[in-house]
Write a protein that holds these residues in place. Structure first.
Motif, PDB file in Angstrom:
ATOM      1  N   VAL A 101      -4.935   0.721  -4.876  1.00  0.00           N
ATOM      2  CA  VAL A 101      -4.086   0.381  -3.738  1.00  0.00           C
ATOM      3  C   VAL A 101      -3.359   1.620  -3.224  1.00  0.00           C
ATOM      4  O   VAL A 101      -2.913   2.466  -4.002  1.00  0.00           O
ATOM      5  N   GLY A 102      -3.254   1.718  -1.897  1.00  0.00           N
ATOM      6  CA  GLY A 102      -2.532   2.832  -1.293  1.00  0.00           C
ATOM      7  C   GLY A 102      -3.011   4.174  -1.807  1.00  0.00           C
ATOM      8  O   GLY A 102      -4.217   4.417  -1.936  1.00  0.00           O
ATOM      9  N   ASN A 155       2.392   4.875  -0.082  1.00  0.00           N
ATOM     10  CA  ASN A 155       1.860   6.198   0.242  1.00  0.00           C
ATOM     11  C   ASN A 155       2.248   7.185  -0.854  1.00  0.00           C
ATOM     12  O   ASN A 155       3.030   6.870  -1.753  1.00  0.00           O
ATOM     13  N   LYS A 176       0.852  -1.189   0.000  1.00  0.00           N
ATOM     14  CA  LYS A 176       0.000   0.000   0.000  1.00  0.00           C
ATOM     15  C   LYS A 176       0.891   1.244   0.000  1.00  0.00           C
ATOM     16  O   LYS A 176       1.114   1.862   1.045  1.00  0.00           O
TER      17      LYS A 176
END
Length: 209
Positions: free
Chosen positions: A132-133, A56, A54
Motif C-alpha cells: 500500500v502507498g 506517501n 495510501k
C-alpha cells in the motif's frame, strides 16, 4: 511460570506464518500485529495517529508502528501466569529495541532483501504493508539498517528462507536450550548460597541372586 520468547524480523520474514505454524503444533504463539490494543501508528512525538489508506513516503518517514508498553507488559504478565511451558510472541515494531528487556529470549528470523520482496508480493500474505502507498519503498530504504539492528539485538538468529517447519524446529530448539541454561544458572547460584547443604546422593541398591 511461562518463558516468553520474542520472535522478530523484517517485514516478510515470516513472523505471522511462524506464529500460525507454532499454534498448529500445540505451542502457545501470538502474532503481535493483531493483538487487541497493543499496536498503533505514532508520530515523532509518540502520539497515536491513523495511517492514511495510501501513505506517501514523507508520512511514512515521520511515523512508525509501535507497541504500547503498558499493553505489552500486560500481555507478557498474562503469558507468564498462564501456566504454559513457554510462549512465543511474534512481531516487530519501531520502538521494540526499547522494550527487549521484557523478554526472556529474542530470536531474529532473518531473510535477504530478495526474499522479503517476493514474500511481500505473495497473495497469501494478509498484512498489506509493503503493497500500500509507498510502504514498499520505505521497507527497501530501511532494510539494511532494520536488519542490522535486529541481528545485533537478538540472542539467536535463524535463517528464515528455510521452510516454516524447519524454522519452527530451530526456534523451539533454541527456546528449550535457553530454558535449560537459565535453570542451570539458577541451580548453580542456589548451590553457592551460604548455608546451602548439598544432599548426599542415594545409595545404589544392591541385589542378590
Amino acid at each position: 511460570m511461562s518463558y516468553v520468547v520474542l520472535v522478530t524480523g523484517v517485514s516478510g520474514s515470516g513472523k505471522s506464518a511462524l506464529s500460525r505454524h507454532l499454534s498448529a503444533r500445540g505451542e502457545h504463539a501470538i502474532s503481535l500485529d493483531g493483538h487487541p490494543g497493543l499496536c498503533q501508528w505514532q508520530d515523532q512525538h509518540g502520539r497515536h495517529v491513523q495511517r492514511p489508506v495510501k501513505p506517501n513516503i514523507g508520512w511514512l518517514r515521520t511515523h512508525h508502528w509501535a507497541w504500547r508498553p503498558t499493553a505489552l507488559d500486560t500481555l507478557i504478565a498474562e503469558r507468564r501466569q498462564a501456566g504454559h511451558r513457554r510462549s512465543f510472541l511474534c512481531g516487530t515494531a519501531g520502538n521494540q529495541h526499547q522494550l527487549l528487556d521484557r523478554f526472556d529470549l529474542v530470536v531474529t528470523i532473518d531473510v535477504d532483501a530478495a526474499t522479503m520482496s517476493s514474500r511481500l508480493d505473495s497473495i497469501s500474505r494478509s498484512n498489506p504493508f509493503g503493497r500500500v502507498g509507498a510502504s514498499r519503498r520505505l521497507l527497501a530504504e530501511r532494510f539494511e539498517s532494520d536488519r542490522a539492528a535486529m541481528l545485533t539485538a537478538a540472542h539467536h538468529v535463524v535463517d528464515a528462507t528455510a521452510p516454516v517447519e524447519v524454522v519452527a524446529n530451530m526456534v523451539c530448539a533454541l527456546a528449550a536450550l535457553h530454558q535449560l541454561e537459565v535453570i542451570g544458572t539458577r541451580l548453580a547460584s542456589s548451590a553457592r548460597q551460604p548455608g546451602h547443604r548439598r544432599e548426599a546422593p542415594p545409595r545404589a541398591a544392591h541385589t542378590t541372586g
